[in-house]
Write a protein that holds these residues in place. Structure first.
Motif, PDB file in Angstrom:
ATOM      1  N   TYR A   1       0.706  -1.402  -0.669  1.00 37.30           N
ATOM      2  CA  TYR A   1      -0.119  -0.216   0.474  1.00 37.30           C
ATOM      3  C   TYR A   1       1.062   1.400   0.014  1.00 37.30           C
ATOM      4  N   LEU A   2       0.824   2.462  -0.624  1.00 36.74           N
ATOM      5  CA  LEU A   2       1.129   3.148  -0.876  1.00 36.74           C
ATOM      6  C   LEU A   2       1.227   4.329   0.652  1.00 36.74           C
ATOM      7  N   TYR A   3      -0.015   3.922   1.163  1.00 40.50           N
ATOM      8  CA  TYR A   3      -0.213   4.481   2.669  1.00 40.50           C
ATOM      9  C   TYR A   3       0.345   3.551   3.842  1.00 40.50           C
ATOM     10  N   GLY A   4       1.615   4.782   3.935  1.00 41.68           N
ATOM     11  CA  GLY A   4       2.624   3.599   4.724  1.00 41.68           C
ATOM     12  C   GLY A   4       3.237   3.035   4.065  1.00 41.68           C
ATOM     13  N   GLY A   5       3.610   3.117   3.023  1.00 36.08           N
ATOM     14  CA  GLY A   5       5.036   2.561   2.199  1.00 36.08           C
ATOM     15  C   GLY A   5       4.686   1.345   2.717  1.00 36.08           C
ATOM     16  N   GLN A   6       3.478   0.397   2.939  1.00 37.93           N
ATOM     17  CA  GLN A   6       3.370  -1.040   3.691  1.00 37.93           C
ATOM     18  C   GLN A   6       3.234  -2.556   2.683  1.00 37.93           C
ATOM     19  N   VAL A   7       3.684  -2.978   3.095  1.00 31.68           N
ATOM     20  CA  VAL A   7       2.994  -4.935   3.212  1.00 31.68           C
ATOM     21  C   VAL A   7       2.370  -5.076   3.792  1.00 31.68           C
ATOM     22  N   THR A   8       0.995  -5.436   2.817  1.00 36.85           N
ATOM     23  CA  THR A   8       0.048  -5.350   3.873  1.00 36.85           C
ATOM     24  C   THR A   8       0.233  -7.619   3.199  1.00 36.85           C
ATOM     25  N   SER A   9       0.496  -8.177   2.381  1.00 43.66           N
ATOM     26  CA  SER A   9       0.577  -9.865   1.578  1.00 43.66           C
ATOM     27  C   SER A   9       1.775  -9.677   1.395  1.00 43.66           C
ATOM     28  N   TRP A  10       1.853 -11.312   1.597  1.00 43.92           N
ATOM     29  CA  TRP A  10       3.209 -11.948   1.559  1.00 43.92           C
ATOM     30  C   TRP A  10       2.343 -13.682   1.435  1.00 43.92           C
ATOM     31  N   LYS A  11       2.446 -13.954  -0.192  1.00 46.02           N
ATOM     32  CA  LYS A  11       2.487 -15.154  -0.394  1.00 46.02           C
ATOM     33  C   LYS A  11       2.957 -15.779  -1.309  1.00 46.02           C
ATOM     34  N   ASN A  12       2.961 -17.549  -0.783  1.00 43.04           N
ATOM     35  CA  ASN A  12       3.886 -18.371  -1.500  1.00 43.04           C
ATOM     36  C   ASN A  12       3.510 -19.207  -2.333  1.00 43.04           C
ATOM     37  N   ALA A  13       3.988 -19.783  -2.761  1.00 42.72           N
ATOM     38  CA  ALA A  13       3.508 -20.685  -4.491  1.00 42.72           C
ATOM     39  C   ALA A  13       1.837 -20.888  -4.077  1.00 42.72           C
ATOM     40  N   HIS A  14       2.045 -21.771  -2.868  1.00 39.36           N
ATOM     41  CA  HIS A  14       0.966 -22.248  -2.582  1.00 39.36           C
ATOM     42  C   HIS A  14      -0.756 -21.518  -2.345  1.00 39.36           C
ATOM     43  N   GLY A  15      -0.113 -20.201  -2.894  1.00 37.39           N
ATOM     44  CA  GLY A  15      -0.567 -19.230  -2.063  1.00 37.39           C
ATOM     45  C   GLY A  15      -1.404 -19.337  -0.301  1.00 37.39           C
ATOM     46  N   GLU A  16      -0.283 -19.790   0.347  1.00 34.06           N
ATOM     47  CA  GLU A  16      -1.057 -19.550   1.540  1.00 34.06           C
ATOM     48  C   GLU A  16      -0.444 -18.105   2.249  1.00 34.06           C
ATOM     49  N   GLU A  17      -0.442 -17.236   2.683  1.00 34.46           N
ATOM     50  CA  GLU A  17      -0.436 -16.303   3.517  1.00 34.46           C
ATOM     51  C   GLU A  17       0.640 -16.413   4.072  1.00 34.46           C
ATOM     52  N   LEU A  18       1.447 -15.677   4.361  1.00 32.12           N
ATOM     53  CA  LEU A  18       3.080 -15.552   5.383  1.00 32.12           C
ATOM     54  C   LEU A  18       3.484 -14.580   6.137  1.00 32.12           C
ATOM     55  N   LEU A  19       2.066 -14.000   5.553  1.00 32.35           N
ATOM     56  CA  LEU A  19       1.698 -12.124   6.856  1.00 32.35           C
ATOM     57  C   LEU A  19       0.945 -11.640   7.811  1.00 32.35           C
ATOM     58  N   PHE A  20       0.891 -11.534   8.559  1.00 31.86           N
ATOM     59  CA  PHE A  20      -0.623 -11.118   9.250  1.00 31.86           C
ATOM     60  C   PHE A  20      -1.008  -9.795   9.682  1.00 31.86           C
TER      61      PHE A  20
END
Length: 251
Positions: free
Chosen positions: A33-52
């Protein structure tokens, strides 16, 4: 469709906030997101979310987004008129119009360069001119890489000090099944005991009660083992000497 659009997509996110989606050929992805320059999602090749990200995250300025990877700058603790963790996570960043040159051996195409500079409002609470460039990149195998470059742009040449951190919230199922390795024998400041200094005696950090520690002069590599999900996060950092180990249980 061009290859750029496949790897990097600019679009609208929650509440119409601008965001960038990074994708790689193995179906790994990240959202910034440009708001905060913030990563809000990171998914692996299986589509599993790695961030909360908290279910209570409002995605409404001026409140910071709860979760993901907030950027803490120019401070980590509340002092004077500055709020705790600074103001960078409460500002709208821009796509960098003049990004630094890519490494000659760059093998990934999924990256975005963001920039944040001082405003007149910020100068009232932190009287320094600066330029903060942030690159968020997703490697071909799904590695997530954040690179910060902070430059003093004071016209009088006056120096200033600052602190910054990537306050990463990793997604785990059961905190009692998590171990952090690579911090054994190091000195740390315990924020739950008024910042007293201790030496870590355990061979790994576990979470049986609340934890809020700042480990000093930490190694380049730190591992987070999530036994419940049979997953290991491998953190590699350069130029950041300390590491904060903090347990978060909010929803």
């Amino acid at each position: 469709m061009s290859s750029e659009k496949v790897h990097v997509e600019h679009c609208k996110g929650v509440n119409g906030l601008d965001k960038v989606i990074l994708r790689e050929i193995r179906r790994c992805s990240a959202e910034v997101y440009l708001y905060g320059g913030q990563v809000t999602s990171w998914k692996n090749a299986h589509g599993e979310e790695l961030l909360f990200v908290s279910s209570k995250a409002s995605f409404r300025p001026p409140r910071a987004i709860r979760g993901g990877i907030p950027i803490c700058f120019p401070q980590l603790k509340s002092t004077g008129s500055l709020e705790q963790y600074g103001f960078a996570r409460n500002r709208i960043w821009s796509i960098d119009p003049d990004p630094p040159s890519s490494p000659s051996d760059i093998s990934h195409k999924a990256f975005v360069d963001l920039i944040l500079t001082h405003s007149e409002e910020d100068m009232k609470i932190w009287p320094h001119r600066y330029e903060y460039r942030l690159r968020v990149a997703l490697g071909p195998t799904g590695d997530l890489m954040l690179t910060s470059r902070i430059r003093n742009t004071n016209t009088d040449g006056k120096s200033f000090t600052f602190r910054f951190a990537y306050q990463t919230y990793f997604f785990v199922t059961d905190i009692s099944e998590v171990r952090v390795e690579g911090l054994e024998t190091l000195d740390y400041l315990d924020n739950l005991k008024n910042g007293e200094r201790f030496t870590e005696q355990e061979d790994a950090i576990t979470f049986e009660s609340e934890v809020d520690k700042v480990y000093l002069s930490t190694p380049t590599k730190i591992a987070i083992l999530d036994h419940e999900r049979k997953r290991t996060f491998e953190l590699r950092k350069y130029g950041l000497p300390d590491a904060v180990c903090l347990e978060a249980r909010f929803l």
